[in-house]
Design a protein around this motif. Structure first.
Motif, PDB file in Angstrom:
ATOM      1  N   HIS A  57       6.145   0.947  -4.118  1.00  0.00           N
ATOM      2  CA  HIS A  57       5.290   0.758  -5.286  1.00  0.00           C
ATOM      3  C   HIS A  57       6.059   1.267  -6.505  1.00  0.00           C
ATOM      4  O   HIS A  57       6.744   2.293  -6.416  1.00  0.00           O
ATOM      5  CB  HIS A  57       3.988   1.554  -5.154  1.00  0.00           C
ATOM      6  N   PRO A  58       5.931   0.617  -7.645  1.00  0.00           N
ATOM      7  CA  PRO A  58       6.629   1.097  -8.844  1.00  0.00           C
ATOM      8  C   PRO A  58       5.898   2.278  -9.490  1.00  0.00           C
ATOM      9  O   PRO A  58       5.515   2.238 -10.650  1.00  0.00           O
ATOM     10  CB  PRO A  58       6.649  -0.131  -9.752  1.00  0.00           C
ATOM     11  N   ALA A  59       5.682   3.333  -8.719  1.00  0.00           N
ATOM     12  CA  ALA A  59       4.988   4.528  -9.191  1.00  0.00           C
ATOM     13  C   ALA A  59       5.801   5.760  -8.826  1.00  0.00           C
ATOM     14  O   ALA A  59       6.399   5.825  -7.755  1.00  0.00           O
ATOM     15  CB  ALA A  59       3.600   4.612  -8.553  1.00  0.00           C
ATOM     16  N   ALA A  60       5.801   6.721  -9.723  1.00  0.00           N
ATOM     17  CA  ALA A  60       6.554   7.948  -9.482  1.00  0.00           C
ATOM     18  C   ALA A  60       6.053   8.687  -8.247  1.00  0.00           C
ATOM     19  O   ALA A  60       6.840   9.304  -7.526  1.00  0.00           O
ATOM     20  CB  ALA A  60       6.480   8.851 -10.708  1.00  0.00           C
ATOM     21  N   SER A  61       4.762   8.611  -7.974  1.00  0.00           N
ATOM     22  CA  SER A  61       4.217   9.320  -6.813  1.00  0.00           C
ATOM     23  C   SER A  61       4.761   8.742  -5.508  1.00  0.00           C
ATOM     24  O   SER A  61       5.058   9.490  -4.573  1.00  0.00           O
ATOM     25  CB  SER A  61       2.689   9.267  -6.827  1.00  0.00           C
ATOM     26  N   CYS A  62       4.906   7.430  -5.425  1.00  0.00           N
ATOM     27  CA  CYS A  62       5.448   6.818  -4.209  1.00  0.00           C
ATOM     28  C   CYS A  62       6.931   7.141  -4.054  1.00  0.00           C
ATOM     29  O   CYS A  62       7.403   7.378  -2.941  1.00  0.00           O
ATOM     30  CB  CYS A  62       5.226   5.311  -4.216  1.00  0.00           C
ATOM     31  N   LEU A  63       7.657   7.155  -5.157  1.00  0.00           N
ATOM     32  CA  LEU A  63       9.073   7.519  -5.100  1.00  0.00           C
ATOM     33  C   LEU A  63       9.222   8.958  -4.619  1.00  0.00           C
ATOM     34  O   LEU A  63      10.038   9.258  -3.753  1.00  0.00           O
ATOM     35  CB  LEU A  63       9.736   7.347  -6.467  1.00  0.00           C
ATOM     36  N   GLU A  64       8.384   9.846  -5.152  1.00  0.00           N
ATOM     37  CA  GLU A  64       8.432  11.259  -4.744  1.00  0.00           C
ATOM     38  C   GLU A  64       8.117  11.411  -3.257  1.00  0.00           C
ATOM     39  O   GLU A  64       8.780  12.167  -2.541  1.00  0.00           O
ATOM     40  CB  GLU A  64       7.440  12.055  -5.582  1.00  0.00           C
ATOM     41  N   LEU A  65       7.111  10.693  -2.771  1.00  0.00           N
ATOM     42  CA  LEU A  65       6.771  10.752  -1.349  1.00  0.00           C
ATOM     43  C   LEU A  65       7.917  10.235  -0.481  1.00  0.00           C
ATOM     44  O   LEU A  65       8.236  10.836   0.555  1.00  0.00           O
ATOM     45  CB  LEU A  65       5.514   9.923  -1.060  1.00  0.00           C
ATOM     46  N   ALA A  66       8.531   9.149  -0.891  1.00  0.00           N
ATOM     47  CA  ALA A  66       9.633   8.580  -0.113  1.00  0.00           C
ATOM     48  C   ALA A  66      10.812   9.545  -0.054  1.00  0.00           C
ATOM     49  O   ALA A  66      11.449   9.693   0.994  1.00  0.00           O
ATOM     50  CB  ALA A  66      10.073   7.250  -0.716  1.00  0.00           C
ATOM     51  N   LEU A  67      11.098  10.212  -1.149  1.00  0.00           N
ATOM     52  CA  LEU A  67      12.207  11.172  -1.172  1.00  0.00           C
ATOM     53  C   LEU A  67      11.874  12.406  -0.333  1.00  0.00           C
ATOM     54  O   LEU A  67      12.711  12.898   0.418  1.00  0.00           O
ATOM     55  CB  LEU A  67      12.527  11.577  -2.610  1.00  0.00           C
ATOM     56  N   ARG A  68      10.641  12.900  -0.455  1.00  0.00           N
ATOM     57  CA  ARG A  68      10.245  14.111   0.260  1.00  0.00           C
ATOM     58  C   ARG A  68      10.144  13.884   1.772  1.00  0.00           C
ATOM     59  O   ARG A  68      10.535  14.735   2.563  1.00  0.00           O
ATOM     60  CB  ARG A  68       8.922  14.624  -0.286  1.00  0.00           C
ATOM     61  N   ARG A  69       9.635  12.736   2.159  1.00  0.00           N
ATOM     62  CA  ARG A  69       9.419  12.448   3.578  1.00  0.00           C
ATOM     63  C   ARG A  69      10.629  11.823   4.274  1.00  0.00           C
ATOM     64  O   ARG A  69      10.585  11.555   5.471  1.00  0.00           O
ATOM     65  CB  ARG A  69       8.251  11.486   3.741  1.00  0.00           C
ATOM     66  N   GLY A  70      11.681  11.535   3.535  1.00  0.00           N
ATOM     67  CA  GLY A  70      12.866  10.928   4.146  1.00  0.00           C
ATOM     68  C   GLY A  70      12.681   9.444   4.449  1.00  0.00           C
ATOM     69  O   GLY A  70      13.266   8.925   5.393  1.00  0.00           O
ATOM     70  N   GLY A  71      11.889   8.776   3.638  1.00  0.00           N
ATOM     71  CA  GLY A  71      11.617   7.364   3.867  1.00  0.00           C
ATOM     72  C   GLY A  71      12.814   6.454   3.675  1.00  0.00           C
ATOM     73  O   GLY A  71      12.959   5.460   4.382  1.00  0.00           O
ATOM     74  N   PHE A  72      13.684   6.783   2.733  1.00  0.00           N
ATOM     75  CA  PHE A  72      14.842   5.914   2.484  1.00  0.00           C
ATOM     76  C   PHE A  72      15.866   5.955   3.614  1.00  0.00           C
ATOM     77  O   PHE A  72      16.293   4.898   4.081  1.00  0.00           O
ATOM     78  CB  PHE A  72      15.476   6.230   1.133  1.00  0.00           C
ATOM     79  N   PRO A  73      16.275   7.134   4.082  1.00  0.00           N
ATOM     80  CA  PRO A  73      17.215   7.131   5.217  1.00  0.00           C
ATOM     81  C   PRO A  73      16.634   6.458   6.458  1.00  0.00           C
ATOM     82  O   PRO A  73      17.347   5.773   7.185  1.00  0.00           O
ATOM     83  CB  PRO A  73      17.473   8.618   5.476  1.00  0.00           C
ATOM     84  N   ARG A  74      15.349   6.604   6.660  1.00  0.00           N
ATOM     85  CA  ARG A  74      14.714   5.962   7.809  1.00  0.00           C
ATOM     86  C   ARG A  74      14.684   4.444   7.621  1.00  0.00           C
ATOM     87  O   ARG A  74      15.008   3.685   8.521  1.00  0.00           O
ATOM     88  CB  ARG A  74      13.303   6.508   8.006  1.00  0.00           C
ATOM     89  N   SER A  75      14.317   4.002   6.449  1.00  0.00           N
ATOM     90  CA  SER A  75      14.215   2.572   6.181  1.00  0.00           C
ATOM     91  C   SER A  75      15.577   1.886   6.194  1.00  0.00           C
ATOM     92  O   SER A  75      15.714   0.767   6.681  1.00  0.00           O
ATOM     93  CB  SER A  75      13.550   2.360   4.820  1.00  0.00           C
ATOM     94  N   PHE A  76      16.584   2.561   5.657  1.00  0.00           N
ATOM     95  CA  PHE A  76      17.922   1.979   5.600  1.00  0.00           C
ATOM     96  C   PHE A  76      18.790   2.337   6.794  1.00  0.00           C
ATOM     97  O   PHE A  76      19.965   2.024   6.827  1.00  0.00           O
ATOM     98  CB  PHE A  76      18.616   2.378   4.294  1.00  0.00           C
ATOM     99  N   ARG A  77      18.199   3.033   7.748  1.00  0.00           N
ATOM    100  CA  ARG A  77      18.870   3.386   9.003  1.00  0.00           C
ATOM    101  C   ARG A  77      20.156   4.184   8.800  1.00  0.00           C
ATOM    102  O   ARG A  77      21.188   3.899   9.400  1.00  0.00           O
ATOM    103  CB  ARG A  77      19.165   2.128   9.818  1.00  0.00           C
ATOM    104  N   GLY A  78      20.079   5.194   7.949  1.00  0.00           N
ATOM    105  CA  GLY A  78      21.220   6.069   7.726  1.00  0.00           C
ATOM    106  C   GLY A  78      21.130   6.736   6.367  1.00  0.00           C
ATOM    107  O   GLY A  78      20.263   6.412   5.553  1.00  0.00           O
TER     108      GLY A  78
END
Length: 100
Positions: A57-78
């Motif tokens: 979502h283009p929202a700062a809260s979703c970006l913060e959650l993704a960074l805090r929860r490790g969503g990007f490394p999980r989604s991009f597999r590394g």
């Protein structure tokens, strides 16, 4: 009854994990970084760049959650570098700043 023409593609936000219409999310892609560093995450304004993608979502809260929860490394597999991602998303016209 839902007809085929009324269906809209849906994706899951990597931050809040809510399913939303593809039009309501921003697609992110990983691109190689120079010098063998971790790949960088960039905004894909066209929504069709080659490579592994992720949706947010283009929202700062979703970006913060993704960074805090490790969503990007999980989604991009590394591991990925998200350093410039916040700046790219803050720019209202990120289509001009994104380098293909």
């Amino acid at each position: 009854m839902v007809t085929r023409s009324s269906r809209r593609p849906e994706r899951t936000c990597v931050g809040c994990h809510q399913v939303a219409a593809r039009d309501d999310l921003v697609r992110l892609v990983r691109e190689p970084a120079p010098g063998g560093a971790a790949p960088r995450v960039r905004v894909d304004p066209s929504g069709s760049a080659p490579g592994r993608g992720s949706w947010l979502h283009p929202a700062a809260s979703c970006l913060e959650l993704a960074l805090r929860r490790g969503g990007f490394p999980r989604s991009f597999r590394g591991p990925v570098d998200t350093g410039l991602l916040a700046q790219s998303l803050e720019n209202p016209d990120f289509t001009r700043t994104w380098n293909r």
